[in-house]
Design an enzyme around this catalytic site. Sequence first.
Site, PDB file in Angstrom:
ATOM      1  N   TRP A   1     -18.363  43.751  11.631  1.00 49.35           N
ATOM      2  CA  TRP A   1     -18.890  42.623  12.417  1.00 49.35           C
ATOM      3  C   TRP A   1     -18.269  42.439  13.853  1.00 49.35           C
ATOM      4  CZ3 TRP A   1     -16.703  37.172  10.847  1.00 49.35           C
ATOM      5  CH2 TRP A   1     -15.230  37.378  10.729  1.00 49.35           C
ATOM      6  N   ASN A   2     -18.871  41.680  14.930  1.00 47.57           N
ATOM      7  CA  ASN A   2     -18.544  41.956  16.333  1.00 47.57           C
ATOM      8  C   ASN A   2     -18.231  40.530  16.656  1.00 47.57           C
ATOM      9  OD1 ASN A   2     -18.591  44.852  16.861  1.00 47.57           O
ATOM     10  ND2 ASN A   2     -20.655  44.168  15.776  1.00 47.57           N
TER      11      ASN A   2
ATOM     12  N   HIS B   1     -31.450  23.530  33.037  1.00 44.42           N
ATOM     13  CA  HIS B   1     -30.911  24.714  33.764  1.00 44.42           C
ATOM     14  C   HIS B   1     -30.987  24.400  35.360  1.00 44.42           C
ATOM     15  CE1 HIS B   1     -30.394  28.717  35.191  1.00 44.42           C
ATOM     16  NE2 HIS B   1     -31.797  28.981  35.495  1.00 44.42           N
TER      17      HIS B   1
END
Length: 257
Positions: free
Chosen positions: A61-62, A79
């Site tokens: 995993w990361n 935004h």
Amino acid sequence: MSVLAQLLAAVADGSVEIVDLTAPLSERTPILRLPEPFANTVPFRLREISRYDDRGPAWYWNDIETGEHVGTHFDAPVHWATGRGGEDVSQIPPARLVAPAVVLDASGRAAADPDFLLEIDHVRDWERAHGPLPDGGWLLYRTGWDARAADQDAFLNADENGPHTPGISAECARWLAEETPLLGLGVETVGTDAGAAHGFDPPFPCHSYFLGAGKYGLTQLRNLDRLPARGAVLLASPLPIVGGSGSPARVLALIER
């Protein structure tokens, strides 16, 4: 057979095709570059936590590092200054993430002129050929720019005068956002506005008008050439980031074959 069962059967037999409109997300994904003194987003990065090793023997995993507006992404109203106080990306009703979509193809004009701008008359011509813009739907603006997406410099196409990428005129952006029933605008370029839009009145009119009207943007789409002019159903799936101004998104289209 229920409607959902019919849909699943149609996907299984190929009479409904799912087209992925999402650009792969990696460290090579092109990102917007604003001039000084403005702050810029970070590029996408994977940071490995473990990979079947002493840090985690049975799993890989990361961590990820990215900006909200990197790669194929969704712009929420909050935004932009004109949408201040509007929805953040976590507040968008799920029913608005599934909607009809039409494709306006200006790729020939954009190939001849990278600064090409869509005008109201171009949209009127499209409507005469294909029917009205969809109520509560997306206008997907095809320029062929996705062919440049593997090369940051070609994608941004900037020189000493700034970036040169196709977009929409200020007049057309206002009309589309305020006088048509569209839900949002999708493009193949790094943002919903033209490369030269910093010099328009108002600057960045697609952001200003669409987000100010409580509508949405999708950017860095691909495979629009595989969609019909009308008849597609678009599924946009941004992460529901609380307080988020946008999010990387997986964008899919359903089309009948």
